[in-house]
Motif scaffolding. Sequence first.
Motif, mmCIF file in Angstrom:
data_model
loop_
_atom_site.group_PDB
_atom_site.id
_atom_site.type_symbol
_atom_site.label_atom_id
_atom_site.label_comp_id
_atom_site.label_asym_id
_atom_site.label_seq_id
_atom_site.Cartn_x
_atom_site.Cartn_y
_atom_site.Cartn_z
ATOM 1 N N ALA A 487 9.501 -5.390 0.110
ATOM 2 C CA ALA A 487 9.302 -4.027 -0.218
ATOM 3 C C ALA A 487 7.806 -3.742 -0.315
ATOM 4 O O ALA A 487 7.364 -2.825 0.205
ATOM 5 C CB ALA A 487 10.033 -3.516 -1.203
ATOM 6 N N LEU A 488 7.244 -4.835 -0.795
ATOM 7 C CA LEU A 488 5.707 -4.477 -1.078
ATOM 8 C C LEU A 488 5.115 -4.456 0.204
ATOM 9 O O LEU A 488 3.859 -3.873 0.139
ATOM 10 C CB LEU A 488 5.270 -5.754 -2.080
ATOM 11 C CG LEU A 488 5.685 -5.454 -3.527
ATOM 12 C CD1 LEU A 488 5.328 -6.885 -4.496
ATOM 13 C CD2 LEU A 488 5.185 -4.376 -4.371
ATOM 14 N N HIS A 490 5.870 -3.794 3.087
ATOM 15 C CA HIS A 490 6.094 -2.576 3.647
ATOM 16 C C HIS A 490 5.013 -1.302 3.028
ATOM 17 O O HIS A 490 4.844 -0.601 3.866
ATOM 18 C CB HIS A 490 7.607 -2.047 3.646
ATOM 19 C CG HIS A 490 8.411 -2.813 5.045
ATOM 20 N ND1 HIS A 490 8.429 -2.383 6.191
ATOM 21 C CD2 HIS A 490 9.125 -3.976 4.795
ATOM 22 C CE1 HIS A 490 9.092 -3.179 6.879
ATOM 23 N NE2 HIS A 490 9.628 -4.242 5.944
ATOM 24 N N ARG A 491 4.931 -1.197 1.686
ATOM 25 C CA ARG A 491 4.206 -0.541 1.007
ATOM 26 C C ARG A 491 2.974 -0.686 1.415
ATOM 27 O O ARG A 491 1.985 0.471 1.644
ATOM 28 C CB ARG A 491 4.314 -0.563 -0.463
ATOM 29 C CG ARG A 491 3.938 0.638 -1.280
ATOM 30 C CD ARG A 491 4.380 0.521 -2.374
ATOM 31 N NE ARG A 491 3.567 -0.327 -3.484
ATOM 32 C CZ ARG A 491 3.677 -0.588 -4.779
ATOM 33 N NH1 ARG A 491 4.753 0.107 -5.428
ATOM 34 N NH2 ARG A 491 3.241 -1.857 -5.299
ATOM 35 N N VAL A 510 6.826 3.804 3.907
ATOM 36 C CA VAL A 510 7.224 3.797 2.417
ATOM 37 C C VAL A 510 8.665 4.237 2.263
ATOM 38 O O VAL A 510 9.343 3.807 1.310
ATOM 39 C CB VAL A 510 6.129 4.495 1.726
ATOM 40 C CG1 VAL A 510 6.756 4.954 0.108
ATOM 41 C CG2 VAL A 510 4.639 4.490 1.674
ATOM 42 N N GLU A 512 10.956 3.039 4.294
ATOM 43 C CA GLU A 512 11.326 1.739 4.317
ATOM 44 C C GLU A 512 11.348 0.862 3.106
ATOM 45 O O GLU A 512 12.155 0.046 2.659
ATOM 46 C CB GLU A 512 10.811 1.020 5.201
ATOM 47 C CG GLU A 512 11.356 -0.539 5.939
ATOM 48 C CD GLU A 512 12.805 -0.432 6.376
ATOM 49 O OE1 GLU A 512 13.484 -1.412 6.224
ATOM 50 O OE2 GLU A 512 13.197 0.622 6.482
ATOM 51 N N THR A 513 10.090 0.896 2.447
ATOM 52 C CA THR A 513 9.950 0.416 1.007
ATOM 53 C C THR A 513 11.143 0.590 -0.109
ATOM 54 O O THR A 513 11.542 -0.088 -0.280
ATOM 55 C CB THR A 513 8.622 0.784 0.471
ATOM 56 O OG1 THR A 513 7.399 0.074 1.463
ATOM 57 C CG2 THR A 513 8.446 0.217 -0.805
ATOM 58 N N THR A 523 5.901 4.580 -5.418
ATOM 59 C CA THR A 523 6.349 4.634 -3.864
ATOM 60 C C THR A 523 6.379 6.081 -3.406
ATOM 61 O O THR A 523 5.559 6.674 -2.481
ATOM 62 C CB THR A 523 7.844 4.009 -3.530
ATOM 63 O OG1 THR A 523 8.543 4.482 -4.643
ATOM 64 C CG2 THR A 523 7.315 2.607 -3.563
#
Length: 645
Positions: A487-488, A490-491, A510, A512-513, A523
């Motif tokens: 996740a990070l 993707h962010r 974001v 997707e995050t 986010t």
Amino acid sequence: MTANDPENADPGASPGSVFFSYARTDQAKARQIIKLIESAGFSVWWDGLIEGGDRFTRTTTEALERARAVVVLWSQNSVESHWVHDEAARGRDRRVLIPLSLDGSLPPLGFGQFQAIDLSHSKLTAKDTEVQRMLQAISAMHGERPKAAMPRSMPRQKMLNRRNVMVGAGVTAALAAGFAAYRSGMLGGDSANANRVAILQFDNISGDPAFGYLADGLSTEIRSTLSQNGALQVVGQASSEAFERGKEDIVAFARKLRAALLIDGAVRVTKGVIRVTIDLIDGKTGVNRPSRTFERPLDDVLAVQREIAGAIAAELATELRGRGATVGGTSNVVAFDHYLRGKDLYSHARNEAEEREAVTQFEAAIAADPRFAAAYAGRARSLAAVAGQYGSATEIKLYYDTAIASARRAVELEPRLADAHSALALILFQGTFDIKAARAPFDRSYKLGEGDAPVLARFAVYCAATGRDGDAMTAISRSVLLDPLNALIHRILGTVHFAAQRYPEAIAAVRETIRINPELADTRSRIGMSLLAQGKNREALTEFEADTHKWSRLAGVAIAQHRLGNMAASAAAMEELVSDTETVSLYQQAQVLAQWGKSAEAVQALIKARDLRDGGMTALRYDPMLNPLRQLPDFIRLLRAMGFG
């Protein structure tokens, strides 16, 4: 003339089996080389007749995807071309890249692991040795002998395809024979992901949860060792450890990661003996090969790690650099144990006490082995984390200075350790705002760490902040490829798009995050900022109000409410932001002041934020909320003083 004649090539025609990439200014030489390739019987796709800036993106993409070989002509001109970089990256990622050097120029950052065929002294004739090497490499990519036009006396050369690298003498070969049948099935096809491996999180079956760090640490270190091998594509930690045993189909998970091979393991520690059982799982069928077991005294855990990594590398017919040992590692078991404990705490810390304990464990590792480079790098990152999240105003400078010294020591001890360069660069960048000094270690970390998703992501953040959008996109795309469920990362992809003013793409990244980790803070506010940048103020307010990150939420609400004409609500949010004196929110206050039209106050808040090392300052160059300040002399001086000029 024939359709293969470069003088009459049709850009809309079907792609050839060879894709040729070059800089427009090198076209005369490029034509000579293309004719040599065609004379050997290959069909070449090139864009020689495409005028101006129109690259016929759809046709180019199709050609890149279908080509069996991507030949890239590097030169002083092409190393500066984003188009050539992108095309070369696609060839590299598909493992069909054949690099040439027209004038002796070295391949740019990101392609240094490939030996370029030097044509700088070539007469560009069919009999030239380097031309023969090029044609031999192209033939190998097609899985065939050289065409009739090639001299039959040409000596056999090593191919550039990294799947063909053989096992070195230092690799433990104990399992190679036992897994021979598996390898023939795994690597027998044309799959672009045949060497893509995921190391799942090992199970601790010792009956004592205290050994959980050892199971996690072994899987992490084996992953780190294998990721240093350029012939393997090793899936990152977050994605590999996302598998939930008993809840998810292993084949579906492998397909999600595009992994041809999954490595699972179980660790048992009893009576001073460590026993590790390893399963190799075919990602396509889910079939397990017979389990292999490694058993050693607990004080020989390092040998177990090396044996397992060596066996996996041998199975995939690849070479482990450093004779199976992790670069920057140790041979001291006590140091290694403290190091694994420190890494486990750093990765899973839930509070200040655990963050500080991670520092203590890294320092214990260094005390046991003062030359343990990876432990110095880990200590540097942990100190920076404590400084950034929990340090008081008086502690921050001391912690960052100590962290920098620790990272420099790691680099000094092991110049090949990507994580050491990355840690040093990140602290210089985000901790002390020495933007210029951070560039060299960031660039070095990228060159050394192409298989390390976090290293690539940190480099991408720096490039985005300093205006190197092309480098940022290349690095973060590779990072997402390696760790698609992180996740990070993707962010950070969202940050890269945001810095380049690609706001819809930033929002998608974001989103997707959030899909991967709905609990991750800061986010929704990032989506809100992208919406504010597009003038979608009411939608932005909804996003800000849903975020749990206090500073970002309050700043966003204050700006959105002000734009919507709700001055009382805007003032209330700002008052709450300013009253939180226990944290440093000066950067967010400056965003609000700038949007309120209080430019002089906003600049003064930014100057204070720099002095207190507020991490938000790394967005100074691209943040659209600060646009009202960009023509002010004081703001321009601040940018230059930080190295953004």
